[in-house]
Design an enzyme around this catalytic site. Structure first.
Site, short mmCIF file in Angstrom:
data_model
loop_
_atom_site.label_atom_id
_atom_site.label_comp_id
_atom_site.label_asym_id
_atom_site.label_seq_id
_atom_site.Cartn_x
_atom_site.Cartn_y
_atom_site.Cartn_z
N SER A 104 43.64 39.95 46.34
CA SER A 104 43.75 39.09 47.51
C SER A 104 44.95 39.50 48.34
O SER A 104 45.92 40.06 47.81
CB SER A 104 43.92 37.62 47.08
OG SER A 104 44.27 36.80 48.17
N ASN A 138 35.02 41.08 40.25
CA ASN A 138 35.20 40.30 41.48
C ASN A 138 35.38 38.80 41.22
O ASN A 138 35.90 38.09 42.08
CB ASN A 138 33.98 40.53 42.38
CG ASN A 138 33.92 39.59 43.54
OD1 ASN A 138 34.67 39.71 44.50
ND2 ASN A 138 33.02 38.60 43.47
N LYS A 157 39.19 45.87 29.64
CA LYS A 157 39.33 46.38 28.27
C LYS A 157 38.00 46.92 27.75
O LYS A 157 37.93 48.05 27.23
CB LYS A 157 39.83 45.28 27.34
CG LYS A 157 39.93 45.73 25.88
CD LYS A 157 40.55 44.65 25.02
CE LYS A 157 40.57 45.07 23.54
NZ LYS A 157 41.30 46.32 23.31
N TYR A 200 47.51 30.78 42.04
CA TYR A 200 46.53 31.76 42.52
C TYR A 200 47.23 33.01 43.04
O TYR A 200 46.84 34.14 42.71
CB TYR A 200 45.69 31.12 43.63
CG TYR A 200 44.71 32.07 44.28
CD1 TYR A 200 43.48 32.34 43.70
CD2 TYR A 200 45.03 32.71 45.48
CE1 TYR A 200 42.58 33.22 44.29
CE2 TYR A 200 44.14 33.59 46.08
CZ TYR A 200 42.92 33.84 45.48
OH TYR A 200 42.04 34.71 46.07
N ILE A 230 31.63 37.01 48.59
CA ILE A 230 31.88 38.45 48.61
C ILE A 230 31.09 39.15 47.52
O ILE A 230 30.56 40.24 47.73
CB ILE A 230 33.40 38.72 48.46
CG1 ILE A 230 34.12 38.32 49.75
CG2 ILE A 230 33.67 40.20 48.15
CD1 ILE A 230 35.63 38.45 49.68
N THR A 285 33.71 31.99 53.31
CA THR A 285 33.00 31.69 52.08
C THR A 285 33.63 30.43 51.48
O THR A 285 34.61 29.90 52.01
CB THR A 285 33.11 32.84 51.06
OG1 THR A 285 34.47 32.91 50.58
CG2 THR A 285 32.73 34.18 51.69
N LYS A 316 46.81 36.96 41.49
CA LYS A 316 46.37 38.12 42.26
C LYS A 316 47.43 39.22 42.27
O LYS A 316 47.09 40.41 42.28
CB LYS A 316 46.00 37.68 43.68
CG LYS A 316 44.77 36.79 43.73
CD LYS A 316 43.57 37.46 43.05
CE LYS A 316 42.31 36.64 43.12
NZ LYS A 316 41.14 37.32 42.52
#
Length: 276
Positions: free
Chosen positions: A171, A119, A152, A186, A46, A220, A190
């Site tokens: 996600s 990303n 930041k 994971y 992506i 991907t 997200k």
């Protein structure tokens, strides 16, 4: 925040704010000529597709990558193809010093940063009882700490500039728990960045916009693996994984003047996977 009737009718100093001076032509709103865009995780998947979209719209693009040196050649190819400026930066987003240094380097080379697309991400698909604490920390350091570090330091820049646009890749996992692989850490990372982005949109409302993209399964290396791909086909209303060219326009929309009245939004692009 509670309000009284008097609060609602009382004029507020500085409001209404002016509408941005953007083109009235819808196609022109999507052009990024003269803009500088940073994309992390830019070497493939992506991230690379997003770099392509930005360059195709006329933006100068800073490729941030960690381990895949293919980004160097891909950046050169995009520059030649679209007559834009590109440059590559090897950055470990889990290291705040590297992030701070790279942002300063981009500003020195390009003059400013108009759009920052956070990303970069990674996944270790194991149930929590089978995952080591080191594996847990690795995911947190990239998916959570990496977003915080980038936000930041680029946020400080945006505040000094008086403008900016942050786009965070989250996600569909932030929306559901019944994904067809065991990845509780994971999923949690997200969920964190989705809500973090919404909070930043409020915190930065005087000088920058912040939006979130929540992809489903795309074809991907971060997409559905062999053990999950048939379930991904079954669960998605469209019956397949997405192709990266199908997400380019969404990031371009958020990066461009076409979305100037949007901040704090979380845009789901999952082929209908999370439909009830």
């Amino acid at each position: 925040m509670s309000m009284t009737v008097e609060d609602c009718v009382r004029a507020r100093e500085g409001f209404p704010r002016p509408v941005p001076d953007i083109p009235s032509n819808a196609v022109d709103q999507f052009k990024l000529n003269g803009k500088v865009v940073v994309v992390t995780g830019a070497a493939d998947g992506i991230g690379l597709a997003v770099c392509e979209a930005m360059a195709e719209a006329g933006a100068d693009v800073a490729f941030w990558y960690h381990s895949n040196d293919a980004a160097i050649l891909k950046a050169k190819d995009l520059a030649a193809l679209h007559n834009v400026k590109t440059s590559t930066y090897k950055v470990d987003v889990s290291d705040p010093a590297q992030v701070q240094f790279a942002i300063a380097k981009v500003v020195h080379e390009f003059g400013a940063i108009d759009v920052f697309i956070a990303n970069a991400g990674m996944s270790i698909s194991k149930p929590i009882l089978e995952q080591t604490l080191e594996e847990y920390r690795t995911q947190m350091s990239v998916n959570v700490d990496g977003i915080v570090h980038c936000s930041k330091y680029v946020g400080s820049l945006f505040k000094d500039q008086g403008y900016g646009n942050l786009i965070i890749t989250s996600s569909m996992s932030a929306h559901i728990v019944n994904v067809p692989v065991d990845q509780p850490v994971y999923n949690a990372t997200k969920a964190f960045v989705t809500h973090f982005g919404k909070s930043l949109a409020r915190e930065w409302r005087e000088f920058a916009r912040v939006n979130i993209v929540s992809p489903g399964f795309f074809d991907t290396k971060m997409g559905a693996g062999p053990s999950a791909v048939n379930e991904a086909y079954r669960m998605a209303a469209l019956g397949r994984q997405g192709h990266t060219r199908e997400i380019k326009g969404l990031y371009l929309y958020l990066a461009s003047d076409a979305s100037t009245y949007m901040t704090g939004s979380d845009l789901l692009i999952d082929g209908g996977y999370v439909l009830p």
